[in-house]
Design a protein around this motif. Structure first.
Motif: not given
Lengths: 161, 300
Positions: A19-21, A24-25, A28-29, A34, A36, A43, A125, A129, B58, B61-62, B164, B202, B206-207, B210, B219
């Protein structure tokens, strides 16, 4: 800290959905974006076998990135075991990127320095996530056991034993 | 399981329905199908009056964990006020509310802090609600046997896309628990569920936010190519975000010379059709994929 107790990440490709979260997380952190491309973890998918793989820093016991740095910009904490780059010391020579077998450090063009995973000071993170729990924080001893088991199964599958 | 016992269970099934944002705004046919399906199955749902976005599982929350928890806890408190568990029809809403609920139940310090924020709007969350995904309600509370009792067999080849966030379980849990339920529910309609090597992957939603090109080509396209090889008639999922990605993503892929035209339905829409809700009552024209082609194939 004893190496076996050091907290590290493990990645289970059998759980990853791509999913790539995590990317992204991470971006961002560390950079407030966002994108990647600014992530310390990546991944990738091997389409032939429909399998994902992660490229992320192992915070090695004897980091070659650290050994290759001419400016002592990379340090490994005695307390946590995490390997970090000090951007104020980095001269952008990219030695660490070449030295790392996985090329985990990457060159941040915007700041003209190498960048890498800092383990988010203990609460990464990317793992937090990850919906299917493909990324998890465990001790190095547990990670070694997990990887031994996983790659033994992979060896059996490929016939390489 | 005897029929009497099934009926007894059905009698007291009552939940708070959390619709989230995407369903009312982009795919209202999913809400319609859910309500008609609940009616046929003897499930009573109450609306969560004044609910907000869950919020995003996500990025919100971040960006601000306390803000995110306060919004989720406020939504949970609305269900708590009704004394009901929450049903979500969306994987994203499920993960957000489930995760927030666990945090509010397990971390007393955090609960106090979040309740401090909620007190400014006159609300409080005590942690008495359970958050359930629609597939859990259909599989665990209603049961496959009850659905089979009233479903008319449909004939089509289905690809099941779990999405997901449906894989979210407590630490060490079986990630295929809920996706397995979804597959069995689709099979309960008589559909021939095909297995694709990229079933877990997925859809790329979500991708898309971005890196649209990677989301579509690395995907969505790979999944659709797999479905094409398997001669799939339709895609069934349990998430409105995935539906949006499959339907609008197929259109976007055309700019790269990749042409697909798969119909995609939410599990509640499929089950509503299976239990005999007339197609014209489901307003399936809200979809952006060739649903009529699938309906014809199903023999509804």
């Amino acid at each position: 800290m004893k190496a076996a107790h050091q907290k590290v990440l493990i990645y289970d490709p059998e759980r990853c959905t791509g999913c790539g979260y995590c990317e992204i997380a991470c971006a961002f952190q560390h950079y407030g974006t966002l994108d990647p491309a600014k992530s310390h973890i990546h991944i990738s998918l091997d389409e032939r076998v429909a399998r994902f793989e992660a490229t992320n820093c192992r915070h090695c016991e004897e980091p070659v990135c650290l050994a290759s740095c001419p400016e002592e910009a990379i340090t490994k904490s005695d307390e946590s075991g995490w390997v970090k780059i000090n951007p104020m010391k980095c001269i952008g020579c990219r030695s660490c990127i070449l030295a790392c077998p996985l090329s985990c450090p990457w060159f941040d063009e915007e700041h003209r320095v190498s960048a890498k995973c800092d383990f988010c000071d203990g609460d990464p993170v990317c793992a937090k996530y990850c919906s299917p729990g493909a990324l998890r924080v465990v001790s190095r001893a547990e990670a070694e056991e997990f990887n031994r088991r996983m790659y033994a199964i992979e060896g059996d599958r490929s016939g390489r034993g | 399981m005897g029929e009497e016992k099934v009926e007894a269970r059905v009698d007291f099934m009552k939940y708070a329905l959390f619709l989230g944002c995407l369903i009312p705004q982009r795919i209202p046919s999913v809400e319609l199908a859910a309500r008609k399906l609940f009616e046929r199955l003897g499930v009573e749902v109450l609306d969560l009056s004044g609910y907000s976005c869950c919020p995003d599982p996500v990025v919100a929350r971040l960006a601000d964990r306390r803000m995110s928890l306060a919004l989720s806890a406020r939504n949970l408190s609305l269900a708590e006020q009704l004394g009901l568990d929450i049903i979500t029809l969306c994987n994203g809403c499920y993960e957000t509310l489930w995760e927030a609920n666990e945090a509010m139940k397990q971390e007393s310090g955090l609960r106090e802090e979040v309740n401090g924020l909620l007190s400014e709007v006159g609300r409080k969350y005590e942690g008495t609600v359970n958050v359930k995904h629609i597939v859990e309600i259909l599989y665990e509370d209603i049961g496959i046997s009850r659905i089979k009792e009233i479903a008319k067999p449909l004939t089509f080849r289905a690809a099941v896309h779990p999405g997901c966030h449906l894989f979210r379980e407590a630490d060490g849990g079986d990630i295929w628990r809920k996706p397995g339920m979804l597959t069995e529910l689709v099979q309960a309609t008589g559909a021939d569920v095909v297995s694709c090597k990229l079933d877990r992957m997925c859809c790329g939603f979500p991708m898309m936010q971005v890196n649209e090109e990677a989301a579509l080509k690395e995907r969505l396209h790979l999944k659709l190519r797999c479905y094409e090889e398997l001669m799939v008639d339709g895609i069934i999922t349990a998430c409105p975000m995935c539906i949006l990605q499959f339907e609008t993503g197929q259109i976007s892929l055309r700019k790269y010379g990749l042409k697909y035209n798969f119909p995609c339905l939410h599990i509640v829409e499929l089950l509503a059709l299976a239990v005999g809700v007339p197609t014209n009552e489901l307003k399936l024209e809200f979809h952006r994929s060739p649903i009529s082609q699938l309906i014809e194939k199903m023999g509804v």
